[in-house]
Motif scaffolding. Structure first.
Motif, short mmCIF file in Angstrom:
data_model
loop_
_atom_site.label_atom_id
_atom_site.label_comp_id
_atom_site.label_asym_id
_atom_site.label_seq_id
_atom_site.Cartn_x
_atom_site.Cartn_y
_atom_site.Cartn_z
N ALA A 7 0.83 -1.21 0.00
CA ALA A 7 0.00 0.00 0.00
C ALA A 7 0.86 1.26 0.00
N THR A 8 0.49 2.23 -0.84
CA THR A 8 1.19 3.50 -0.87
C THR A 8 0.33 4.50 -0.12
N LEU A 9 0.79 4.91 1.04
CA LEU A 9 -0.03 5.75 1.91
C LEU A 9 -0.03 7.21 1.44
N GLY A 10 -1.23 7.79 1.37
CA GLY A 10 -1.35 9.21 1.06
C GLY A 10 -1.27 9.55 -0.41
N MET A 11 -1.14 8.55 -1.27
CA MET A 11 -1.08 8.83 -2.72
C MET A 11 -2.14 8.02 -3.46
N LEU A 12 -2.70 8.60 -4.51
CA LEU A 12 -3.65 7.85 -5.33
C LEU A 12 -2.87 6.83 -6.14
N ASP A 13 -2.97 5.58 -5.76
CA ASP A 13 -2.19 4.54 -6.42
C ASP A 13 -3.09 3.33 -6.67
N SER A 14 -3.20 2.95 -7.95
CA SER A 14 -4.08 1.82 -8.31
C SER A 14 -3.64 0.53 -7.64
N ALA A 15 -2.37 0.47 -7.26
CA ALA A 15 -1.88 -0.74 -6.60
C ALA A 15 -2.57 -0.95 -5.25
N ASN A 16 -3.18 0.10 -4.75
CA ASN A 16 -3.90 -0.03 -3.47
C ASN A 16 -5.26 -0.70 -3.64
N LEU A 17 -5.68 -0.88 -4.90
CA LEU A 17 -7.04 -1.39 -5.16
C LEU A 17 -6.99 -2.78 -5.77
N ASN A 18 -8.06 -3.56 -5.52
CA ASN A 18 -8.18 -4.83 -6.23
C ASN A 18 -8.86 -4.57 -7.58
N GLY A 19 -8.99 -5.63 -8.39
CA GLY A 19 -9.51 -5.46 -9.75
C GLY A 19 -10.90 -4.84 -9.79
N GLY A 20 -11.78 -5.34 -8.94
CA GLY A 20 -13.14 -4.81 -8.91
C GLY A 20 -13.15 -3.35 -8.50
N GLN A 21 -12.28 -3.01 -7.56
CA GLN A 21 -12.24 -1.62 -7.06
C GLN A 21 -11.69 -0.66 -8.12
N LYS A 22 -10.76 -1.16 -8.96
CA LYS A 22 -10.27 -0.30 -10.05
C LYS A 22 -11.43 0.04 -11.00
N LEU A 23 -12.24 -0.97 -11.28
CA LEU A 23 -13.40 -0.72 -12.14
C LEU A 23 -14.41 0.19 -11.44
N ALA A 24 -14.56 -0.01 -10.12
CA ALA A 24 -15.50 0.81 -9.34
C ALA A 24 -15.11 2.29 -9.41
N VAL A 25 -13.80 2.57 -9.34
CA VAL A 25 -13.33 3.95 -9.37
C VAL A 25 -13.75 4.62 -10.69
N LYS A 26 -13.71 3.85 -11.77
CA LYS A 26 -14.15 4.40 -13.07
C LYS A 26 -15.63 4.75 -13.02
N TYR A 27 -16.43 3.84 -12.47
CA TYR A 27 -17.87 4.11 -12.35
C TYR A 27 -18.12 5.34 -11.47
N GLY B 136 -14.74 -12.55 -14.96
CA GLY B 136 -15.16 -11.81 -16.17
C GLY B 136 -14.91 -10.31 -16.05
N LEU B 137 -13.83 -9.95 -15.38
CA LEU B 137 -13.54 -8.53 -15.16
C LEU B 137 -13.30 -7.80 -16.48
N LYS B 138 -12.65 -8.48 -17.44
CA LYS B 138 -12.40 -7.83 -18.73
C LYS B 138 -13.71 -7.46 -19.41
N LEU B 139 -14.67 -8.39 -19.34
CA LEU B 139 -15.99 -8.11 -19.92
C LEU B 139 -16.65 -6.95 -19.18
N GLY B 140 -16.50 -6.93 -17.85
CA GLY B 140 -17.04 -5.84 -17.05
C GLY B 140 -16.44 -4.51 -17.46
N ASN B 141 -15.12 -4.50 -17.69
CA ASN B 141 -14.45 -3.27 -18.14
C ASN B 141 -14.94 -2.83 -19.51
N LEU B 142 -15.07 -3.82 -20.39
CA LEU B 142 -15.53 -3.51 -21.75
C LEU B 142 -16.93 -2.88 -21.71
N ILE B 143 -17.80 -3.48 -20.90
CA ILE B 143 -19.18 -2.99 -20.80
C ILE B 143 -19.20 -1.59 -20.20
N TYR B 144 -18.28 -1.33 -19.26
CA TYR B 144 -18.20 0.02 -18.69
C TYR B 144 -17.95 1.05 -19.80
#
Lengths: 481, 111
Positions: A2-22, A93-101
């Protein structure tokens, strides 16, 4: 790591990366909703303003559609946010989820551009498919309807498949069934009948049942997750209460649909069904008051994310006043005859949607940003004493309450003059529209709308900066999640 | 089936409807606090709120012409019983669902 205090995608799991886009699109659409709301509010005061350039009908349509879509994005984002943690499995099916987003976002952009650039034209079969379906609140053309259904089906697949391969919890069971209902009920608004009463009958299935059934259940799931994360409430308790609240809501909410059937030409028995179940609808809210007091007393509301907690509390109050008090004031058919479709309905709609849905999604934004910055400190003693989130909370809530009361005044005038005295005639309509009390209400609505906009700007600023450079870790709350 | 409200009763209906929900919540709040804190003095205030709710409901029922029809009278009675019993039922559920975890304040069970 975890990178504290910085916006870093490494802090998120796959679903959460997609959630941030939504969530990002949700915030943009929230801004669009406010902007088009302010423009249509101005057109109440200056009817010639932007006439022929951006008509009131279009402004209002974009205002309401932006609301529906940003809440939908917020909910879908919240579902992806909790999916991996809840199932203890990566999203299937995260790739499909991303595509649909991306497909869904492109479709929403095209739909809005068509709304803005093709404002008037002939009403043909092709315009239903390509331009505008013409149904209030769900005006999206048929191709976009199909796109929404496919998108929700893909989310359903992601959710169901992930839970079936991972841990299957109580929240999972409720969420999977709810996603199925979210998809299924939307189909009711995708066909026409030549009889307007029958057409409206099915149209309300989407409007009422999405809002007062599937969305409410989704909120209950998000709330259950939020309480475990922010307050450390044990899973056993939140899941038991999830079942109780869903049962209570379904008990009164589904047939509460009847209060929309009072005046559209449906049989008279809907008066009884609508009146009865609408009278019951506030009882779950009263029940929740008891539970909230019990829980707060038992654990002294220690939490690790003050902004999220404040918005969860705003949700409880907003839901109670917006849906409960403002709804019940005009739900019985004996009085609804005069208030239905006036600014009174708009007053109720504004406070209920904000209180029941917008608030909890904003709470999820704060949970999201905390994790995105590596699980940073968001309790007391924030830089500047957390003035940005506090002012954003205050201005957004005061702005909304101000708009609600202003519209209530205008709606009161409308229900008396337009409906009761003049008998719903055109003459009555115009008599109410030019009445000084109505006009003053519309002015105050605009003033408080600007206050709401300032609160929104502060909210976005805060979300972009809160926790930046923070070196303290968030407080750990104990739970059995 | 329904008799629309008269113009003169509009304010009464809006005001009493709001009071029904507000006093319903106040009753639930005071009831829950009384049991949570073990403070018996709050319980009469809770029932006073319920009495206010009852009066508001009766005024609402009269203004909205509900008492002239048996069906709507039953709804009024159902509402009153529902509001009276809901906090009791939910309190029992609270105690039951939290039984497994440590609750710092022992609820008072008998009134």
């Amino acid at each position: 790591m975890a990178t504290l205090g910085m916006l870093d995608s490494a802090n998120l799991n796959g679903g959460q990366k997609l959630a941030v886009k939504y969530f990002t699109v949700a915030i943009v659409l929230f801004g669009a909703q406010i902007l088009f709301g302010l423009l249509s509010g101005l057109q109440y005061l200056y009817p010639d303003f932007l006439y022929g350039v951006l008509d009131f009908s279009v402004n209002r349509m974009v205002h309401i559609n932006a609301l529906v879509v940003w809440l939908l994005y917020g909910f879908l984002g919240s579902v992806y946010w909790l999916l991996e943690e809840e199932s203890q499995h990566e999203v299937v099916g995260l790739k499909l989820g991303n595509l649909i987003y991306w497909v869904l976002t492109a479709a929403v952009t095209v739909v809005v551009l068509v709304y803005l650039f093709v404002q008037i034209g002939p009403g043909k079969e092709s315009s239903i498919w390509l331009i505008n379906e013409g149904r209030e609140y769900i005006e999206a053309p048929r191709w976009a309807d199909i796109g929404i259904v496919v998108s929700v089906l893909v989310v359903f697949f992601n959710v169901a498949a992930t839970f079936s391969k991972g841990r299957y919890t109580g929240i999972a069971g409720v969420l999977v069934l709810d996603m199925l209902a979210l998809f299924g009920i939307y189909l009711a608004g995708m066909f026409y009948t030549t009889n307007i009463s029958i057409d409206q009958y099915w149209w309300w299935w989407v409007i009422h049942l999405w809002v007062e059934a599937t969305w409410e259940v989704m909120v209950a799931c998000i709330m259950a997750y939020g309480l475990m994360k922010v307050l450390g409430v044990s899973r056993k308790i939140v899941e038991t209460w999830l079942y109780i609240e869903v049962a209570l809501m379904f008990g009164s909410g589904i047939l509460g649909l009847g209060h929309h059937y009072f005046w559209i030409g449906t049989p008279e028995y809907w008066f009884s069904i609508g009146g009865f179940f609408s009278a019951l609808e506030p009882i779950p809210l009263v029940a929740m008051v008891v539970h909230a007091v019990f829980d707060a007393g038992a654990r002294h509301a220690k939490n690790n994310n003050h902004p999220a907690m404040a918005w969860l509390i705003a949700h409880a109050f907003g839901n109670f006043f917006g849906a409960g008090v403002w709804g019940f004031m005009h739900t019985l058919p004996q009085i609804n005859l005069y208030t239905h479709g006036t600014q009174w309905s708009a007053s109720h709609g504004h406070l209920a949607f904000f209180g029941a849905y917008a608030t909890i999604i904003i709470a999820m934004f704060y949970l999201g940003i905390q994790r995105w910055r590596g699980g940073t400190w968001m309790s007391g003693d924030l830089p500047g004493n957390g003035w940005k989130w506090k002012w954003a909370l205050g201005l957004l809530n005061l702005g909304m309450v101000g708009m609600t009361v202003a519209m209530l005044v205008s709606g009161y005038v409308q229900s008396q003059i337009e409906r009761a005295i003049e008998g719903s005639t055109w003459m009555g309509y115009f008599a109410a529209q030019i009445h000084p009390w109505f006009v003053q209400g519309m002015w105050w609505r605009e003033v408080f709308g600007v206050m709401f906009l300032v609160g929104f700007v502060l909210l976005v600023w805060d979300l972009l900066t809160i926790g930046k450079g923070e070196s303290r870790k968030m407080i750990e709350v104990s739970n059995a999640a | 089936m329904i008799e629309p409200a008269s113009l003169g009763n509009f304010f009464t209906i809006f005001f009493t409807s709001a009071m029904v929900i507000m006093l319903g919540a106040l009753y639930a709040l005071l009831f829950a606090f009384s049991r949570l804190k073990g403070d018996k003095r709050l319980m009469p205030l809770a029932y006073l709120s319920y009495a206010g709710l009852l009066i508001s409901t009766l005024f609402l029922a009269d203004a909205a012409n509900l008492l002239k029809h048996p069906f709507w009278t039953v709804i009024v009675a159902f509402m009153l019983v529902g509001y009276l019993l809901a906090p009791h039922a939910i309190w029992h559920l609270c105690v039951g669902t939290h039984a497994a975890e440590h609750v710092e304040v022992e609820p008072i069970k008998n009134y």
